[in-house]
Design a protein around this motif. Sequence first.
Motif, PDB file in Angstrom:
ATOM      1  N   LYS A  17      11.411  -0.085  12.980  1.00 28.06           N
ATOM      2  CA  LYS A  17      12.019   1.090  13.616  1.00 28.06           C
ATOM      3  C   LYS A  17      11.002   1.889  14.412  1.00 28.06           C
ATOM      4  O   LYS A  17       9.821   1.944  14.084  1.00 28.06           O
ATOM      5  N   ALA A  18      11.535   2.511  15.459  1.00 26.69           N
ATOM      6  CA  ALA A  18      10.765   3.434  16.289  1.00 26.69           C
ATOM      7  C   ALA A  18      11.637   4.661  16.477  1.00 26.69           C
ATOM      8  O   ALA A  18      12.789   4.549  16.902  1.00 26.69           O
ATOM      9  N   VAL A  19      11.110   5.813  16.105  1.00 24.13           N
ATOM     10  CA  VAL A  19      11.868   7.052  16.249  1.00 24.13           C
ATOM     11  C   VAL A  19      11.078   8.031  17.113  1.00 24.13           C
ATOM     12  O   VAL A  19       9.855   8.044  17.091  1.00 24.13           O
ATOM     13  N   HIS A  20      11.833   8.827  17.873  1.00 21.21           N
ATOM     14  CA  HIS A  20      11.216   9.758  18.813  1.00 21.21           C
ATOM     15  C   HIS A  20      11.856  11.128  18.642  1.00 21.21           C
ATOM     16  O   HIS A  20      13.081  11.252  18.676  1.00 21.21           O
ATOM     17  N   HIS A 122       4.510   4.481  10.037  1.00 22.38           N
ATOM     18  CA  HIS A 122       3.080   4.697   9.752  1.00 22.38           C
ATOM     19  C   HIS A 122       2.219   4.996  10.982  1.00 22.38           C
ATOM     20  O   HIS A 122       1.159   5.594  10.859  1.00 22.38           O
ATOM     21  N   LEU A 123       2.652   4.615  12.159  1.00 23.68           N
ATOM     22  CA  LEU A 123       1.835   4.810  13.353  1.00 23.68           C
ATOM     23  C   LEU A 123       2.487   5.884  14.218  1.00 23.68           C
ATOM     24  O   LEU A 123       3.624   5.728  14.673  1.00 23.68           O
ATOM     25  N   ASP A 143      -2.725   8.531  10.141  1.00 21.40           N
ATOM     26  CA  ASP A 143      -2.916   9.423   9.008  1.00 21.40           C
ATOM     27  C   ASP A 143      -1.609   9.465   8.214  1.00 21.40           C
ATOM     28  O   ASP A 143      -0.564   9.865   8.739  1.00 21.40           O
ATOM     29  N   PRO A 144      -1.646   9.073   6.934  1.00 21.09           N
ATOM     30  CA  PRO A 144      -0.415   9.010   6.151  1.00 21.09           C
ATOM     31  C   PRO A 144       0.308  10.352   6.022  1.00 21.09           C
ATOM     32  O   PRO A 144       1.546  10.387   5.982  1.00 21.09           O
ATOM     33  N   GLU A 145      -0.422  11.457   5.970  1.00 18.18           N
ATOM     34  CA  GLU A 145       0.219  12.766   5.855  1.00 18.18           C
ATOM     35  C   GLU A 145       0.944  13.148   7.152  1.00 18.18           C
ATOM     36  O   GLU A 145       2.022  13.736   7.108  1.00 18.18           O
ATOM     37  N   GLU A 151       8.050  11.663   9.825  1.00 26.30           N
ATOM     38  CA  GLU A 151       9.250  10.955   9.372  1.00 26.30           C
ATOM     39  C   GLU A 151      10.238  11.922   8.715  1.00 26.30           C
ATOM     40  O   GLU A 151      11.443  11.877   8.974  1.00 26.30           O
ATOM     41  N   SER A 152       9.725  12.814   7.897  1.00 27.20           N
ATOM     42  CA  SER A 152      10.577  13.791   7.230  1.00 27.20           C
ATOM     43  C   SER A 152      11.269  14.698   8.248  1.00 27.20           C
ATOM     44  O   SER A 152      12.477  14.959   8.156  1.00 27.20           O
TER      45      SER A 152
END
Length: 170
Positions: A17-20, A122-123, A143-145, A151-152
């Motif tokens: 998935k790719a979200v914008h 993740h990216l 950076d995971p955070e 994402e949230s």
Amino acid sequence: MTRTPTFEELFRDCQRKAVHLEMRDAYMKSDPAFVDWKAGMVLDPAERWADWHAIVTEATSRGVEVRRARVVSTPVSEYIRFEYDVTDGLNIAAGEGVRWLSRRNATDIALPGNDFWLFDSHLVLVNHFDGEGENMVVELTEDPEVAKLCESAFEAVWQRATPHAAFELV
């Protein structure tokens, strides 16, 4: 020095998935397509942005879910009206899901300070604009955070937002 991948490479490497998330009321008002639209020219989005259309169509055809959410002020700006007018022929036609959320309904959502693309959770490609909406630089981070925040925020907006076909310009 690590080279930033092109947009085409980011989509090519995307697996799921790719979200914008877009949060400005105007972007690059110097864009020739916007200028032509303002002058009353009829635009064929798939032709005008053929490279973009091809990149997204290729990704969606191999099963990548591509979604775009736009947080906008209402009544909408002239630029958002332009985006709305080209969405069917560009984004929807390429297989993107698009939703719109009035900024008034986003007050209690924690939103990042910049627009972004999030690839495979993740990216993060962060878009930086100047005060007039002109592109400045992009920043790429794993950076995971940052990815978790993006994402949230995206999912919170997506859940509240209205699908493109049902969104009414005020």
